[in-house]
Enzyme design. Structure first.
Site, PDB file in Angstrom:
ATOM      1  CE  LYS A   1      -6.236   2.848   0.485  1.00 26.19           C
ATOM      2  NZ  LYS A   1      -5.090   2.591  -0.344  1.00 26.19           N
TER       3      LYS A   1
ATOM      4  CE  LYS B   1      -2.436   3.549   3.042  1.00 27.02           C
ATOM      5  NZ  LYS B   1      -2.296   4.542   2.020  1.00 27.02           N
TER       6      LYS B   1
ATOM      7  CE  LYS C   1      -6.058  10.220  -0.149  1.00 20.14           C
ATOM      8  NZ  LYS C   1      -5.685   8.804  -0.273  1.00 20.14           N
TER       9      LYS C   1
ATOM     10  CG  ASP D   1      -2.163   0.861   1.038  1.00 19.10           C
ATOM     11  OD1 ASP D   1      -2.378   1.335  -0.092  1.00 19.10           O
ATOM     12  OD2 ASP D   1      -2.913   1.046   2.013  1.00 19.10           O
TER      13      ASP D   1
END
Ligand code: NAI
Length: 519
Positions: free
Chosen positions: A359, A475, A402, A310
Site C-alpha cells: 500500500k 492510485k 476510515k 489499487d
C-alpha cells in the site's frame, strides 16, 4: 424517459458530418492534435502534429457478468447490495428519514460531461452515461470467489457498512449468493486472515488452479448466458512478489513458473493469467504487483485487457488534485505527510508489514509526475523530491469509517511557507464501491471501441492491452511498458471525456469562452 436506468440508454445526438451512425456502430473521424518537442541548447523546438483516426464504437451493449475476487469482503458485499437495492428500488429508513437507492459517488452514474453551450452562452451538461451507450450497473450479473464461504447476506452483516433497515430487506436477495472457493497461498496475505479461510480450492498445483479458475469463468458465462465477463480483484492486499529472472520476467517464463508451482506466483497473478487466457478483462483494485512483467507480456500476446492498480478512492484522489494544484500554482510542496486509521478487515490485513508495504508503494507514487512536470521547482539546486510519509494504523473501533489526515507543507516566495492540513472521515466501502462500478462500465465500453488511422487499409484495432484510460480510478496507474503514468486527476478525467466526445463527433473540451470574451 423510456429506457432510463437501463444499459445503452442515450439522449445525445450530435449533428456533424464527422460521424456516421449505423445499426450496430457509430463511426467517427477524429483529428488528434499534439506536438513533438525537442529541447536544443535550452530552447524548445515544437512541431505541432495532427493524426486523423477513424473510430468505431459498437453500440450494442452486451449482457455482462462481473466476477469479483473477494466477493465476500466489504467492497464485494457492498457492491452486490448496492446493485440489488437499486435494481429492486429498495428504499429504507434511517434516523434522518427515508433514503432512496442511488449511485452517488460513481462518475458514470452520477456525474455529467459538458456538451457545449445554449443560445445564451450558458454551459450545457449531459449525464455521463447518456452520451455513448454504456452498461448500466442494474444489469450487472454478479458472481465471484472468496476464501470465506459466508453467503452474501452474512458477508453484508459482517461488513457493518449499510443501515440496518436496508440490510434487513436485502437478506432474502443476498443469502442465495455464495462465493466460489478460491486460491489461498497464506504467504501472500496477512497471517491474521487465516481465520476466515474456509472456502479453498484444494491442492498446491498452481497450473491446476489456473485451469480451475478458467473453468469457473466459462461456467459462469454459460450458466448466465453472458456475452462478456469482466474479472476484478477486490480481495485482500497481497505482499509484493519478487521479480526474478527466469520466473516472472517474461510471458513464457511466467507460464513455466506456474506449471512448476513456483512459490513467487501469487493468487492474484493466477487469476490474471486465467482471465488473460480466457480473453476476459482483468482489473486489479489492490496495490500488489499482480502484473509482473511476464503477466503484462502475456496480456499483450493474447490481446487481453488489463487495468490496475489499487482503487483511488479518498486520500490519494485528493492528493492527486491537491499536489497538482500546488505545483501548477508554482508553489513548491516539500513534504506530504499522510496518516490513516481504519477498523475494517482491510485495515486488519494492512497491519501486517509486507501488506502495508504494498500500500505504501502504491500511495507514494501519486505525486511523481507532478514533480517531474516542473523543473523550476524541482531541480538539482532545490532538490528533486518531496518528503512523502505514509502511515496506516488499524483501529478496530472506527470500523469502516476510515480517517485520513494529511499535511501538505510547501515553500512560497522569499522563504514563506504554506501548510494545508486535511482531516477526512469517510465510509470506506461506500466510497470505493462506486469505483468498481465505473471500472467495470468503462472497461466494458473501452472493449467496444476500435480504431484505425484514417484512410489506412488496415482493419480496426482494439486499444492496447493496458487500459490506462482507467487511471482516474486507480492510485498507481498501470501503464504500457515504456510510458509514464499520468496521476493528476483532472488530466485523467479529460483524457476519458475527450475520448467519449470524439466518438460522437465533438472536439476536445475547449475553455476559451470566446462568446463572452470577444466583443
Ligand atoms: P475486505 O478485507 O473486507 O475484503 C477482502 C475479501 O477478500 C475478504 O472477504 C477475503 O476473505 C477475500 N480474499 C482474500 N484473499 C482471497 C483470495 N485469494 N481469493 C478470494 N478472496 C480472497 O477488504 P475491502 O475493504 O473489501 O477491500 C478490498 C481490497 O480493496 C483491499 O485490498 C483494499 O486494500 C483495496 N482497496 C480498498 C479501498 C477502499 O475500500 N476504500 C481503496 C483502495 C483499495
Amino acid at each position: 424517459a423510456p429506457g432510463y436506468g437501463k444499459s445503452g440508454f442515450t439522449t445525445v445526438e450530435v449533428q456533424t458530418d464527422k460521424v456516421r451512425v449505423a445499426d450496430d456502430a457509430i463511426y467517427s473521424t477524429y483529428a488528434y492534435e499534439n506536438a513533438v518537442v525537442e529541447k536544443v541548447d535550452g530552447k524548445y523546438k515544437v512541431k505541432p502534429t495532427v493524426q486523423e483516426y477513424e473510430f468505431k464504437l459498437d453500440t450494442k451493449v452486451p449482457k455482462t457478468g462481473l466476477l469479483l475476487v473477494g466477493l465476500g469482503g466489504n467492497n464485494g458485499s457492498t457492491l452486490t447490495a448496492a446493485v440489488t437495492a437499486n435494481r429492486h428500488n429498495i428504499s429504507f429508513n434511517t434516523k434522518n428519514g427515508k433514503i432512496e437507492p442511488n449511485y452517488f459517488g460513481s462518475v458514470t452514474q452520477a456525474a455529467t460531461i459538458k456538451l457545449g453551450i445554449d443560445a445564451n452562452g450558458k454551459d450545457v451538461y449531459a449525464p455521463f452515461n447518456e452520451i455513448v451507450p454504456l452498461l448500466h450497473p442494474n444489469d450487472f450479473v454478479i458472481g465471484g470467489w472468496d476464501i470465506s464461504k459466508l453467503n452474501l447476506a452474512g458477508a453484508m452483516q459482517r461488513a457493518q457498512v449499510l443501515d440496518y433497515d436496508l440490510q434487513r430487506q436485502l437478506v432474502k436477495h443476498l443469502e442465495q449468493i455464495v462465493p466460489l472457493p478460491s486460491i489461498y497461498y497464506p504467504d501472500f496475505i496477512a497471517a491474521n486472515q487465516s481465520e476466515r479461510a474456509d472456502n479453498l480450492i484444494p491442492g498446491e498445483d498452481k497450473w491446476a488452479h489456473v485451469e480451475h479458475i478458467r473453468k469457473d469463468i466459462r461456467e459462469f458465462k454459460e450458466k448466465n448466458d453472458l456475452d462478456k465477463v469482466i474479472v476484478l480483484w477486490t480481495a485482500n492486499t497481497e505482499r509484493y512478489a519478487d521479480i526474478i529472472e527466469g520466473v516472472n520476467d517474461t510471458a513464457d517464463n511466467l507460464l513455466k513458473a506456474v506449471k512448476e508451482s513456483h512459490s513467487e506466483v501469487s493468487p492474484s497473478t493466477i487469476f490474471a493469467i486465467a482471465s488473460i487466457l480466457e480473453g476476459v478483462p482483468y482489473i486489479n483494485g489492490s496495490p500488489q504487483n499482480t502484473f509482473v512483467p511476464g503477466c503484462i507480456e502475456l496480456a499483450e500476446k493474447h490481446n487481453a485487457f488489463i487495468g490496475g492498480d489499487d482503487f483511488k478512492s479518498g486520500q490519494t484522489k485528493l492528493k492527486s488534485v491537491l499536489a497538482q494544484y500546488l505545483v501548477d500554482a508554482g508553489i513548491r510542496p516539500v513534504s506530504v505527510a499522510s496518516y490513516n486509521h481504519l477498523g475494517n478487515n482491510d485495515g486488519y490485513n494492512l497491519s501486517a508489514p509486507k501488506q502495508f508495504r504494498s500500500k505504501e508503494i502504491s500511495k507514494a507514487s501519486v505525486i511523481d509526475d507532478m514533480i517531474e512536470s516542473n523543473q523550476i521547482l524541482y531541480n538539482d539546486k532545490y532538490g528533486k523530491t518531496v518528503d512523502h510519509c505514509i502511515v496506516i494504523k488499524y483501529v478496530p473501533a472506527v470500523g469502516d469509517s476510515k480517517v485520513a489526515m494529511d499535511e501538505y507543507h510547501s515553500e512560497l516566495m522569499l522563504g514563506g511557507h504554506n501548510t494545508v492540513s486535511i482531516h477526512n472521515v469517510c465510509e470506506d466501502s461506500l466510497l470505493a464501491t462506486p469505483l468498481i462500478i465505473d471500472l467495470v462500465v468503462v472497461s466494458e465500453f473501452l472493449s467496444r471501441v476500435t480504431y484505425k488511422k484514417k484512410n489506412s487499409e488496415e482493419d480496426y484495432h482494439q486499444f492496447h492491452s493496458v487500459l490506462s484510460f482507467l487511471s482516474y480510478w486507480l492510485k498507481a496507474p498501470l501503464t504500457r511498458p515504456g510510458f509514464d503514468p499520468v496521476n493528476g486527476l483532472n488530466k485523467q478525467r479529460a483524457g476519458l471525456e475527450n475520448l467519449i466526445r470524439g466518438l460522437v463527433g465533438l472536439a476536445p473540451h475547449n475553455d476559451l469562452k470566446l462568446e463572452e470574451r470577444t466583443v
